[in-house]
Design an enzyme around this catalytic site. Structure first.
Site, short mmCIF file in Angstrom:
data_model
loop_
_atom_site.label_atom_id
_atom_site.label_comp_id
_atom_site.label_asym_id
_atom_site.label_seq_id
_atom_site.Cartn_x
_atom_site.Cartn_y
_atom_site.Cartn_z
N LEU A 200 6.58 -12.69 3.10
CA LEU A 200 7.25 -11.84 2.11
C LEU A 200 8.62 -12.42 1.82
O LEU A 200 9.43 -12.55 2.73
CB LEU A 200 7.41 -10.48 2.79
CG LEU A 200 7.53 -9.22 1.97
CD1 LEU A 200 6.30 -9.01 1.11
CD2 LEU A 200 7.72 -8.04 2.93
N HIS A 201 8.89 -12.78 0.57
CA HIS A 201 10.25 -13.26 0.28
C HIS A 201 10.68 -13.10 -1.17
O HIS A 201 11.82 -13.38 -1.52
CB HIS A 201 10.40 -14.73 0.67
CG HIS A 201 9.74 -15.67 -0.28
ND1 HIS A 201 8.39 -15.88 -0.29
CD2 HIS A 201 10.25 -16.43 -1.28
CE1 HIS A 201 8.10 -16.75 -1.25
NE2 HIS A 201 9.20 -17.09 -1.86
N ARG A 202 9.76 -12.67 -2.08
CA ARG A 202 10.13 -12.57 -3.50
C ARG A 202 11.25 -11.56 -3.68
O ARG A 202 11.17 -10.44 -3.14
CB ARG A 202 8.96 -12.07 -4.35
CG ARG A 202 7.82 -12.98 -4.42
CD ARG A 202 7.79 -13.81 -5.69
NE ARG A 202 7.02 -14.97 -5.36
CZ ARG A 202 7.46 -16.23 -5.40
NH1 ARG A 202 8.65 -16.50 -5.83
NH2 ARG A 202 6.69 -17.22 -5.04
#
Ligand code: UD1
Length: 374
Positions: A200-202
């Site tokens: 998860l990084h957006r």
């Protein structure tokens, strides 16, 4: 012929490695490698260079983090003198990160030819920084190397002349195929028997406290029935701490090196992600993938592969997850030209340009050859 590669962020490295290797087998080609320094942590950069057997960069621009404008501008002003000094024939840029668009813009203004590796992908979501980077880079590039047919279609729709487009396949899958045998030798290394692997990084998922909290609640719920293994990206770790959120119940890890992450993906019951590249890797590996975004610039992973785009719909996430856990996951196939030879095809095109420079400028033999492979 002198080819200069520009990379900056983690997903660039596995895309460049096969192209560098393929060009390295051609004695008439000189190569220069520039790292912008967009990613600078050892576990976001150095470890990828060593595992992918990429030589140390000839130049590191050391730009580091910053706002989009600042980071892009810093790369441009530090990269311009390098191009002027090194006088490459072609500059290759990769993917859709800020380093990609910054380098392409510098070259276009200097009249240096640009090749874009992974051209033509579109999410049609203008709120994504990567979408802006993709569209601008493709408009500036002279050679557009696409991974799949949808890339060609998008470019043609935007008026890019067909003779600039080369469908070569997926370079990221070249790296996967190259290192999968090594990854298969990795033991479980303390990970649970059955697990969901999460990344998860957006910005759209992690920069807003309510959105991030809601995703983390879903992960805690999933963790009740299936262990969640979660290597946490620096941006996400920073936000979790800023927002005072708690993750301790999950199996948290630091960002992993390429081979370790590949080994974890291969064994996962399901991968839950907002990454672009991981949608492709899971499709190749035949591992179910649930994508926490409302769209994907990689539609072939849905139409042919194992990917299901669930957006922020918690019910859909839970129902898809149950199907997977019950062994009823969607089956996929591997898209055409995701065969480990994309880097070689790019080298063929660039190699043929050399003869074009020496001979007739309008006749690019590489294009015919490349299109012939489709
Ligand atoms: C960038 C790319 C994204 C890609 C992602 C992979 C753009 C616009 N985005 O996003 O497309 O999917 O890389 O990781 O180019 N940080 C560190 N150490 C590092 C790098 C970053 O701690 O080595 C932290 C910094 O606080 C930084 C933040 O992470 O501000 C975000 O880094 P940045 O390069 O701006 O974007 P990513 O989110 O990594």
């Amino acid at each position: 012929m002198h080819i200069l590669h520009v990379v900056g962020a983690r997903p660039n490295f596995m895309k460049m490695a096969p192209v560098l290797r393929a060009l390295g087998r051609r004695p008439a080609v000189k190569q220069t490698l520039v790292h912008t320094g967009q990613h600078y942590d050892a576990n976001m950069s150095d470890v990828f260079f060593s595992q992918l057997q990429i030589p140390a960069p000839d130049v590191n621009l050391g730009v580091g983090s910053g706002s989009h404008a600042r980071q892009t501008a810093e790369i441009m002003s530090r990269f311009e003198p390098v191009v002027l000094e090194r006088t490459p024939d072609v500059v290759l840029v990769y993917g859709d990160v800020n380093s990609t668009v910054a380098a392409a813009l510098v070259c276009a203004k200097l009249g240096v030819r640009v090749g874009h590796v992974e051209a033509g992908l579109r999410s049609f979501d203008w709120s994504m920084p990567e979408e802006i980077n993709r569209v601008v880079t493709d408009r500036l590039a002279d050679f557009l190397f696409t991974p799949s047919e949808d890339g060609d279609t998008n470019l043609e729709r935007e008026g890019i002349p067909a003779e600039k487009i080369y469908r070569v396949g997926n370079v990221m899958i070249d790296s996967l195929i190259h290192l999968l045998p090594t990854a298969m030798q990795y033991s479980k290394n303390g990970s649970p028997e059955r697990y969901a692997l999460v990344t998860l990084h957006r910005p759209s998922n992690v920069d807003d406290s309510h959105t991030l909290k809601s995703i983390l609640e879903s992960l805690l719920e999933i963790n009740e029935k299936l262990d969640v293994v979660f290597p946490v990206h620096p941006r996400t770790r920073q936000r979790v701490s800023e927002f005072g959120l708690k993750l301790e119940k999950l199996h948290l890890l630091e960002p992993l090196p390429y081979i370790e992450f590949l080994a974890l993906q291969r064994r996962a019951v399901v991968v839950i992600t907002d990454s672009g590249g991981i949608q492709e890797e899971t499709t190749y590996l035949g591992v179910p993938c649930l994508t926490l975004r409302n769209n994907t610039e990689r539609p072939v992973t849905v139409s042919l592969g194992t990917n299901v785009v669930v957006g922020n719909d918690r019910e859909l996430l839970n129902s898809e997850l149950s199907r997977i856990v019950e062994g009823k996951a969607k089956k996929g196939t591997i898209p055409p030209l995701w065969d480990g030879h994309a880097g070689e095809r790019i080298a063929d095109v660039l190699h043929s340009l050399q003869f074009q420079t020496e001979g007739s400028p309008s006749d690019c033999a590489g294009r015919t050859t490349t299109r012939g492979v489709q």
